[in-house]
Enzyme design. Structure first.
Site, PDB file in Angstrom:
ATOM      1  CE1 TYR A  55      38.024  30.966  43.491  1.00 36.01           C
ATOM      2  CE2 TYR A  55      38.345  31.926  41.156  1.00 36.01           C
ATOM      3  CZ  TYR A  55      38.886  31.406  42.411  1.00 36.01           C
ATOM      4  OH  TYR A  55      40.218  31.596  42.510  1.00 36.01           O
ATOM      5  CD  GLU A  75      37.956  24.980  31.562  1.00 31.97           C
ATOM      6  OE1 GLU A  75      37.265  25.675  32.271  1.00 31.97           O
ATOM      7  OE2 GLU A  75      38.683  25.476  30.636  1.00 31.97           O
ATOM      8  N   GLY A 140      40.032  30.636  36.525  1.00 29.19           N
ATOM      9  CA  GLY A 140      41.036  31.481  36.961  1.00 29.19           C
ATOM     10  C   GLY A 140      41.719  31.004  38.232  1.00 29.19           C
ATOM     11  CG  ASN A 144      43.321  33.669  41.406  1.00 29.55           C
ATOM     12  OD1 ASN A 144      44.161  32.992  42.385  1.00 29.55           O
ATOM     13  ND2 ASN A 144      42.023  33.477  41.326  1.00 29.55           N
ATOM     14  N   GLY A 145      46.330  35.368  41.833  1.00 27.40           N
ATOM     15  CA  GLY A 145      47.353  35.626  42.948  1.00 27.40           C
ATOM     16  C   GLY A 145      46.732  35.074  44.324  1.00 27.40           C
ATOM     17  CG  MET A 147      45.685  39.008  47.008  1.00 26.20           C
ATOM     18  SD  MET A 147      46.097  40.428  46.619  1.00 26.20           S
ATOM     19  CE  MET A 147      45.093  41.584  47.636  1.00 26.20           C
ATOM     20  CB  VAL A 275      30.378  25.662  24.683  1.00 23.93           C
ATOM     21  CG1 VAL A 275      29.153  25.635  24.208  1.00 23.93           C
ATOM     22  CG2 VAL A 275      30.569  24.502  25.802  1.00 23.93           C
ATOM     23  CD  GLU A 387      47.267  42.110  44.163  1.00 26.54           C
ATOM     24  OE1 GLU A 387      46.069  42.192  43.626  1.00 26.54           O
ATOM     25  OE2 GLU A 387      48.265  41.562  43.642  1.00 26.54           O
ATOM     26  CG  HIS A 470      39.815  41.858  39.504  1.00 27.91           C
ATOM     27  ND1 HIS A 470      40.277  42.649  40.612  1.00 27.91           N
ATOM     28  CD2 HIS A 470      40.935  40.895  39.727  1.00 27.91           C
ATOM     29  CE1 HIS A 470      41.097  42.158  41.231  1.00 27.91           C
ATOM     30  NE2 HIS A 470      41.552  41.138  40.787  1.00 27.91           N
ATOM     31  N   GLY A 498      31.088  35.557  37.476  1.00 26.24           N
ATOM     32  CA  GLY A 498      31.436  36.995  37.834  1.00 26.24           C
ATOM     33  C   GLY A 498      30.637  37.926  37.049  1.00 26.24           C
ATOM     34  CG  ASN A 508      42.185  41.421  44.888  1.00 21.05           C
ATOM     35  OD1 ASN A 508      42.069  42.341  45.764  1.00 21.05           O
ATOM     36  ND2 ASN A 508      43.177  41.081  44.049  1.00 21.05           N
TER      37      ASN A 508
HETATM   38  P1  FAE Z   1      36.781  31.748  35.506  1.00 20.10           P
HETATM   39  O1  FAE Z   1      37.500  31.553  36.637  1.00 20.10           O
HETATM   40  O2  FAE Z   1      37.100  32.875  34.690  1.00 20.10           O
HETATM   41  O3  FAE Z   1      36.135  30.414  34.902  1.00 20.10           O
HETATM   42  C1  FAE Z   1      35.632  30.352  33.900  1.00 20.10           C
HETATM   43  C2  FAE Z   1      36.049  29.020  33.196  1.00 20.10           C
HETATM   44  O4  FAE Z   1      35.285  28.654  31.794  1.00 20.10           O
HETATM   45  C3  FAE Z   1      37.474  29.106  32.614  1.00 20.10           C
HETATM   46  O5  FAE Z   1      38.166  28.028  32.948  1.00 20.10           O
HETATM   47  C4  FAE Z   1      37.354  29.094  31.048  1.00 20.10           C
HETATM   48  O6  FAE Z   1      38.316  28.452  30.156  1.00 20.10           O
HETATM   49  C5  FAE Z   1      35.982  28.266  30.850  1.00 20.10           C
HETATM   50  N1  FAE Z   1      35.171  28.814  29.554  1.00 20.10           N
HETATM   51  C6  FAE Z   1      34.878  29.821  29.206  1.00 20.10           C
HETATM   52  N2  FAE Z   1      34.539  29.881  27.717  1.00 20.10           N
HETATM   53  C7  FAE Z   1      34.174  28.587  27.607  1.00 20.10           C
HETATM   54  C8  FAE Z   1      33.565  27.703  26.428  1.00 20.10           C
HETATM   55  N3  FAE Z   1      33.356  28.456  25.434  1.00 20.10           N
HETATM   56  N4  FAE Z   1      33.524  26.514  26.512  1.00 20.10           N
HETATM   57  C9  FAE Z   1      34.248  25.966  27.667  1.00 20.10           C
HETATM   58  N5  FAE Z   1      34.572  26.436  28.756  1.00 20.10           N
HETATM   59  C10 FAE Z   1      34.737  27.905  28.750  1.00 20.10           C
HETATM   60  O7  FAE Z   1      35.199  32.447  36.004  1.00 20.10           O
HETATM   61  N6  FAE Z   1      40.838  37.486  41.829  1.00 20.10           N
HETATM   62  C11 FAE Z   1      40.797  37.635  43.218  1.00 20.10           C
HETATM   63  O8  FAE Z   1      39.800  37.689  43.676  1.00 20.10           O
HETATM   64  N7  FAE Z   1      42.111  37.494  43.899  1.00 20.10           N
HETATM   65  C12 FAE Z   1      43.357  37.446  43.106  1.00 20.10           C
HETATM   66  O9  FAE Z   1      44.450  37.575  43.631  1.00 20.10           O
HETATM   67  C13 FAE Z   1      43.191  37.565  41.822  1.00 20.10           C
HETATM   68  N8  FAE Z   1      44.123  37.590  41.004  1.00 20.10           N
HETATM   69  C14 FAE Z   1      44.175  37.256  39.713  1.00 20.10           C
HETATM   70  C15 FAE Z   1      45.496  37.411  38.666  1.00 20.10           C
HETATM   71  C16 FAE Z   1      45.326  37.011  37.543  1.00 20.10           C
HETATM   72  C17 FAE Z   1      46.612  36.923  36.589  1.00 20.10           C
HETATM   73  C18 FAE Z   1      43.823  36.954  36.943  1.00 20.10           C
HETATM   74  C19 FAE Z   1      43.810  36.557  35.176  1.00 20.10           C
HETATM   75  C20 FAE Z   1      42.740  37.026  37.631  1.00 20.10           C
HETATM   76  C21 FAE Z   1      42.929  37.103  38.777  1.00 20.10           C
HETATM   77  N9  FAE Z   1      41.677  37.338  39.847  1.00 20.10           N
HETATM   78  C22 FAE Z   1      41.811  37.359  41.300  1.00 20.10           C
HETATM   79  C23 FAE Z   1      40.310  37.275  39.269  1.00 20.10           C
HETATM   80  C24 FAE Z   1      39.776  36.146  39.360  1.00 20.10           C
HETATM   81  O10 FAE Z   1      40.365  35.050  39.104  1.00 20.10           O
HETATM   82  C25 FAE Z   1      38.495  36.020  38.676  1.00 20.10           C
HETATM   83  O11 FAE Z   1      37.577  36.859  39.154  1.00 20.10           O
HETATM   84  C26 FAE Z   1      37.834  34.642  38.794  1.00 20.10           C
HETATM   85  O12 FAE Z   1      38.528  33.551  38.332  1.00 20.10           O
HETATM   86  C27 FAE Z   1      36.209  34.667  37.949  1.00 20.10           C
HETATM   87  O13 FAE Z   1      35.515  33.481  38.370  1.00 20.10           O
HETATM   88  P2  FAE Z   1      34.312  32.968  37.119  1.00 20.10           P
HETATM   89  O14 FAE Z   1      33.679  31.709  37.936  1.00 20.10           O
HETATM   90  O15 FAE Z   1      33.647  34.161  37.028  1.00 20.10           O
END
Ligand code: FAE
Length: 530
Positions: A55, A75, A140, A144-145, A147, A275, A387, A470, A498, A508
């Site tokens: 995000y 990525e 994520g 993710n779901g 929501m 990285v 949820e 989360h 995050g 969420n």
């Molecule tokens: P994120 O989306 O985790 O993206 C980080 C990216 O950086 C990833 O693609 C990694 O592969 C990449 N990365 C990490 N380290 C490196 C590196 N060293 N070199 C290159 N790339 C790298 O970060 N949240 C909701 O609000 N609603 C939901 O319904 C919900 N359901 C979920 C269900 C599951 C199963 C999971 C796992 C999470 C869920 N979440 C939900 C949480 C949400 O997906 C999460 O808070 C966000 O994706 C976090 O966003 P960020 O931008 O922090």
């Protein structure tokens, strides 16, 4: 299969299989890159680099590229859309099911062996908590779901007292929801659709127990889902797809922010670029040490990219690892706030058995996309949001699943262990005991009103204190960074993900992560990138 971990239940005469505590099966070595010593490398120069396509990274990429600023997005995961590979459903896990593991890593039912592949779902195992993450272009949002919940205004204000709450609720949250394509299911569809029986039962029983239920928006396109239901289009949510990715219907970031950013012509996405660490150059730019990997996780190329400006959007755990590891390996300066105020957003999983046991249970057909919540946040003694989660495994176990989101009473702390080369998390049962009390209260109230038992065979005797979807915090806005995400002590290093949210947001979190990223980027572009 390890017999001790395997429990066959035949509650209600229907066999259900739950795998418990499989974390110990996966040594951390399985996750490590296989690197060739003394390998040659190529060096590249870039103006603006963003690490991570979740995000935070996607918002940053769009807002920069639309201002004609060229951006390179790194990525570590796969660009699934480009690869032409399919995501797999939960009952038939394939390539997308796990990041470089040989067995599935779902919260339960890990019955399946896998070929090692750069899958879309990863799990980090710590002693008292397991953290699930998305890997791939879209982060994520792929797993993710969907929501899409805007936090309660009062709680947002409590967590971020220095932000302009009114502006967030009149501008940044509506903007985030618009760009993310948040929508709400129609009540007409939900009232008849057999795939939402689990939700109707969940809401009905909650109301009977005196709880308030709420409809929860989502980024899954409910008009598409209605067509799925009528068999007019290929099924995804109604075909058990979610935590290993959705092939259709879900407006993940690759279909929203990243698509728009790519359309500017100013975006370069480098997939399978992991990285390893960051060095600060004498001219205050940053050198990134990168392993380009193949889909087996082996390094096929070593790169150095010099970035004049660097945005860390690797997610809470990824950005923390990059900063703390780089501090150990290359002496990258980090200040004392890094790693502090980490939290699991109060995540606590639980479930009930014998739900509507003699009137069809919760339904064997279940959509993977949640639509219902229970709002008990204002309660003085037991504040929580729930949820009503699906269990889309194609069998009727008369089980209801719930993800509780609680307040935090105590923060965790993240550090880096150089010997072990991995993150350490100071987090144990003392951080989750009040969440367990809330779960007990919730189950007791539901069971007293409706019948049913705690789902003893799920998680640890029915209580999933160690399940975290989360992870938040550790690089907190206004503490480890200034008020717009500039990292303390640096001129050209920013954090947008995050990790800026101090451990809890009450719902969420991705709508909040997106809104905060919008707010930071609006100011940073004006002040640092023009
Ligand atoms: P994120 O989306 O985790 O993206 C980080 C990216 O950086 C990833 O693609 C990694 O592969 C990449 N990365 C990490 N380290 C490196 C590196 N060293 N070199 C290159 N790339 C790298 O970060 N949240 C909701 O609000 N609603 C939901 O319904 C919900 N359901 C979920 C269900 C599951 C199963 C999971 C796992 C999470 C869920 N979440 C939900 C949480 C949400 O997906 C999460 O808070 C966000 O994706 C976090 O966003 P960020 O931008 O922090």
């Amino acid at each position: 299969m390890n017999r001790k971990e395997f429990i066959q239940t035949s509650s209600l005469g229907i066999a259900a299989f739950f795998f418990l505590g499989s974390g110990s099966l996966f040594g951390k070595s399985e996750n490590r890159l296989e690197r060739k010593p003394g390998r040659p490398s190529e060096t590249f120069e870039k103006e603006v680099v963003i690490i991570g396509t979740g995000y935070g990274g996607s918002v940053a990429a769009l807002r920069l590229t639309e201002k004609n600023i060229p951006v390179t997005l790194l990525e570590m995961g796969l660009n699934w859309e480009k690869s032409g590979k399919k995501f797999s459903p939960m009952i038939n896990p394939g390539h997308s099911a796990a990041w470089l593991k040989t067995k599935t890593i779902a919260p339960f039912m890990n019955l399946f062996r896998l070929d090692k592949f750069t899958g879309a779902l990863d799990r980090l195992d710590f002693e008292h908590i397991k953290i699930w993450l998305g890997r791939g272009v879209g982060g994520g949002s792929l797993v993710n779901g969907g929501m899409a919940v805007t936090p309660k205004k009062e709680y947002f204000k409590e967590i971020f007292p220095n932000l302009d709450t009114e502006k967030f609720y009149s501008h940044y949250f509506p903007l985030a929801n618009k760009e993310l394509k948040t929508n709400v299911a129609s009540e007409d569809f939900l009232k008849d659709c057999d795939f939402y029986k689990f939700n109707r039962v969940g809401e009905e029983e909650a109301k009977k127990a005196g709880f308030k239920t709420v409809r929860v928006p989502n980024v899954y396109d409910f008009r598409y889902m209605e067509k799925e239901y009528r068999n007019e289009v290929p099924r995804s949510a109604l075909a058990g797809e979610v935590i290993y990715g959705n092939n259709h219907g879900k407006n993940s970031l690759d279909k929203t922010y990243l698509k728009k950013a790519a359309a500017t012509g100013n975006l370069e996405i480098l997939e399978l670029h992991q990285v390893n660490h960051i060095t600060q150059n004498p001219d205050k730019s940053y050198a990134l040490d990168i392993s380009v990997i193949n889909t087996n996780g082996q390094e096929i190329q070593h790169k150095i990219i010099n970035a004049r400006k660097l945005i860390l959007s690797a997610g809470t755990m990824g950005s923390l690892e990059l900063l703390l590891k780089s501090n150990s390996v290359t002496q990258l300066p980090v200040d004392q706030h890094i790693g502090k105020e980490w939290g699991n957003n109060g995540n606590f999983m639980t479930g009930r058995n014998w739900v509507k046991a003699f009137s069809g249970g919760t339904g064997s057909k279940q959509s993977t996309i949640p639509v219902g919540g229970i709002d008990h946040w204002e309660d003085k003694k037991h504040p929580f949001f729930v949820e009503i989660a699906p269990l889309p495994m194609g069998m009727n176990v008369a089980t209801s699943l719930y993800l509780l989101v609680n307040k935090l009473k105590k923060f965790g702390e993240v550090t880096y262990d150089l010997t072990d080369q991995k993150l350490q998390l100071n987090w144990d049962e003392s951080h989750t005991s009040h969440m367990k009390d809330n779960a007990k209260y919730f189950l007791r109230t539901m069971n007293n009103a409706n019948g049913g038992t705690r789902a003893h065979l799920l998680f640890k005797n029915g209580f999933g204190a160690d399940i975290c979807y989360h992870p938040l915090g550790g690089i907190v806005l206004g503490k480890a960074t200034d008020q717009f995400g500039r990292l303390n002590g640096h001129q050209n290093l920013y954090v947008i993900d995050g990790s800026l949210i101090p451990g809890t947001i009450g719902v969420n979190p991705f709508v909040t992560i997106t809104a905060i990223a919008e707010y930071c980027m609006e100011h940073l572009i004006k002040e640092d990138f023009s």
